[in-house]
Write a protein that holds these residues in place. Structure first.
Motif, short mmCIF file in Angstrom:
data_model
loop_
_atom_site.label_atom_id
_atom_site.label_comp_id
_atom_site.label_asym_id
_atom_site.label_seq_id
_atom_site.Cartn_x
_atom_site.Cartn_y
_atom_site.Cartn_z
N LEU A 1 13.20 108.14 61.18
CA LEU A 1 13.11 108.87 59.92
C LEU A 1 13.08 110.37 60.18
CD1 LEU A 1 10.47 106.59 58.18
CD2 LEU A 1 12.81 106.97 57.37
N TRP B 1 12.95 114.10 57.99
CA TRP B 1 12.92 114.89 56.78
C TRP B 1 14.10 115.85 56.80
CZ3 TRP B 1 12.18 120.30 56.72
CH2 TRP B 1 12.04 120.86 55.45
N ARG C 1 -0.20 116.55 47.99
CA ARG C 1 -1.05 116.16 49.11
C ARG C 1 -0.76 114.74 49.58
NH1 ARG C 1 -7.27 118.24 48.79
NH2 ARG C 1 -6.85 120.48 48.76
N ALA C 2 -0.19 113.94 48.73
CA ALA C 2 0.11 112.55 49.07
C ALA C 2 1.45 112.41 49.79
CB ALA C 2 0.10 111.67 47.82
N PRO D 1 5.60 112.32 50.38
CA PRO D 1 6.63 111.59 49.63
C PRO D 1 6.07 110.24 49.20
CG PRO D 1 7.46 112.36 51.76
CD PRO D 1 5.98 112.52 51.79
N ASN D 2 5.73 110.11 47.91
CA ASN D 2 5.00 108.91 47.51
C ASN D 2 5.85 107.86 46.82
OD1 ASN D 2 5.24 110.48 45.23
ND2 ASN D 2 3.09 110.34 44.62
N TRP E 1 10.05 106.43 46.98
CA TRP E 1 11.35 106.57 47.62
C TRP E 1 12.38 105.75 46.86
CZ3 TRP E 1 11.64 107.63 53.43
CH2 TRP E 1 10.46 108.19 53.91
N ASN F 1 -8.41 123.53 54.24
CA ASN F 1 -8.99 123.03 52.99
C ASN F 1 -9.72 121.71 53.20
OD1 ASN F 1 -6.96 121.10 53.20
ND2 ASN F 1 -5.70 121.95 51.57
N TYR G 1 -8.40 118.88 54.31
CA TYR G 1 -7.53 117.73 54.07
C TYR G 1 -6.66 117.49 55.29
CZ TYR G 1 -4.47 114.71 51.22
OH TYR G 1 -3.78 113.65 50.69
N TYR H 1 -3.26 116.12 56.56
CA TYR H 1 -1.94 115.84 56.00
C TYR H 1 -1.23 114.79 56.85
CZ TYR H 1 -2.54 119.56 52.62
OH TYR H 1 -2.98 120.32 51.56
N HIS I 1 0.07 110.70 56.63
CA HIS I 1 0.37 109.61 55.72
C HIS I 1 0.94 108.42 56.48
CE1 HIS I 1 -0.10 113.03 53.12
NE2 HIS I 1 1.09 113.52 53.42
N TYR J 1 3.28 104.79 56.12
CA TYR J 1 4.27 104.09 55.32
C TYR J 1 4.57 102.74 55.95
CZ TYR J 1 5.12 108.65 53.25
OH TYR J 1 4.96 109.86 52.61
N PRO K 1 11.07 102.70 52.86
CA PRO K 1 9.63 102.86 53.13
C PRO K 1 8.84 103.05 51.84
CG PRO K 1 10.94 104.21 54.62
CD PRO K 1 11.88 103.71 53.56
N LEU L 1 4.72 104.16 50.47
CA LEU L 1 3.46 104.80 50.88
C LEU L 1 2.31 103.79 50.85
CD1 LEU L 1 2.02 107.52 51.55
CD2 LEU L 1 1.62 107.74 49.08
N TYR M 1 -2.46 107.91 52.20
CA TYR M 1 -2.19 109.35 52.22
C TYR M 1 -3.47 110.10 52.54
CZ TYR M 1 -4.12 109.36 47.46
OH TYR M 1 -4.94 109.21 46.38
N TYR N 1 5.08 103.49 59.80
CA TYR N 1 5.33 104.86 60.25
C TYR N 1 4.18 105.78 59.83
CZ TYR N 1 10.26 103.47 60.68
OH TYR N 1 11.43 102.85 61.01
N MET O 1 3.38 109.90 59.29
CA MET O 1 4.13 111.11 58.98
C MET O 1 3.17 112.27 58.76
SD MET O 1 6.22 112.28 55.61
CE MET O 1 5.03 113.58 55.24
N THR P 1 6.51 122.12 57.56
CA THR P 1 7.91 121.72 57.72
C THR P 1 8.37 122.17 59.10
OG1 THR P 1 8.67 123.78 56.68
CG2 THR P 1 8.42 121.85 55.26
N PRO P 2 9.25 121.40 59.75
CA PRO P 2 9.78 120.14 59.24
C PRO P 2 8.75 119.02 59.29
CG PRO P 2 10.51 120.47 61.50
CD PRO P 2 9.76 121.71 61.11
N TRP P 3 8.57 118.30 58.17
CA TRP P 3 7.75 117.11 58.22
C TRP P 3 8.33 116.18 59.29
CZ3 TRP P 3 7.78 115.83 52.26
CH2 TRP P 3 7.05 116.83 51.58
N PHE Q 1 7.97 112.32 61.55
CA PHE Q 1 7.52 110.93 61.54
C PHE Q 1 7.35 110.41 62.97
CE2 PHE Q 1 8.34 109.74 57.09
CZ PHE Q 1 9.18 110.77 56.69
#
Lengths: 118, 112
Positions: free
Chosen positions: A45, A47, A102-103, A105-106, A108, B33, B35, B37, B39, B41, B49, B51, B54, B92, B94, B99-101, B103
């Protein structure tokens, strides 16, 4: 229910162009970033690009900069990916995805296959 | 670019047994913050895929509570408390911090 449907994939020769579309429904399209992600057997995968809700800012992976252009039409709830100067390594399934902030890509779509080959 | 490393790459599991998948990032995914980041899948065979988790530990809507995520910074884990047949597929991780995000290569879960 969120629904994303990609179209426009197909077989194209190296150096050619293709325009992918993504039709969105089930959410307020104009309120969200949208994303393109691609998948290949070899690289997994990847992006590809993001666009802000207004269509005024885009971000993309280095390998497609200058060749791919991301745009959207909020009146039509549609996302587009104009792909020029296509290379064999662009061969992939292309997914559009709703960006959940924040979630990530939720949601697809089902994907559209792009094959670059002579 | 942030590199995401998953292990194992293959995970055979007996139904009803637990399963665990690890994901490590080359840079911390913990934002100022507070959090993470990160996730998770699942891609079922022949499907796109979807989710699962998250922010490292938050289950997405409709995801069964047998799935849980944990970790912070650079080390994360996805756990399935009791594997069911429908859990077959590739998992997966992620990162969405910058960016770039990117995986991980995926972990293929199969039923023994």
């Amino acid at each position: 229910e969120v629904h994303l449907v990609e179209s426009g994939g197909g077989l194209v020769q190296p150096g050619g162009s293709l325009r992918l579309s993504c039709a969105a429904s089930g959410f307020t399209f104009s309120g969200y970033y949208m994303t393109w992600i691609r998948q290949t057997p070899g690289k997994g995968l990847e992006w590809v690009a993001n666009i802000n809700p207004y269509g005024s800012e885009t971000y993309s992976v280095d390998s497609v900069k200058g060749r791919f252009t991301l745009s959207r039409d909020n009146a039509k709830n549609s996302l587009y990916l104009q792909m020029n100067s296509l290379r064999a390594e662009d061969t992939a399934i292309y997914y559009c995805a709703k960006d959940g902030g924040r979630a990530g890509p939720n949601y697809w779509g089902q994907g559209t296959l792009v094959t670059v080959s002579s | 670019d942030i590199v995401m490393t998953q292990f194992p790459l293959s995970l055979p599991v007996t139904p009803g047994e637990p399963a665990s998948i690890s994901c490590r990032s080359s840079q911390s995914l913990l934002h100022s913050n507070g959090y993470n980041y990160l996730h998770w899948y699942l891609q079922r065979p022949g499907r796109s895929p979807h989710l699962l988790i998250y922010g490292g530990s938050n289950r997405a809507s409709g995801v069964p509570d047998r799935f849980s995520g944990s970790g912070s910074g650079t080390d994360f884990t996805l756990k399935i408390s009791r594997v069911e047949a429908e859990d077959v597929g590739v998992y997966y991780c992620m990162q969405g911090l910058q960016t770039p995000w990117t995986f991980g290569l995926g972990t293929k879960l199969e039923i023994k």
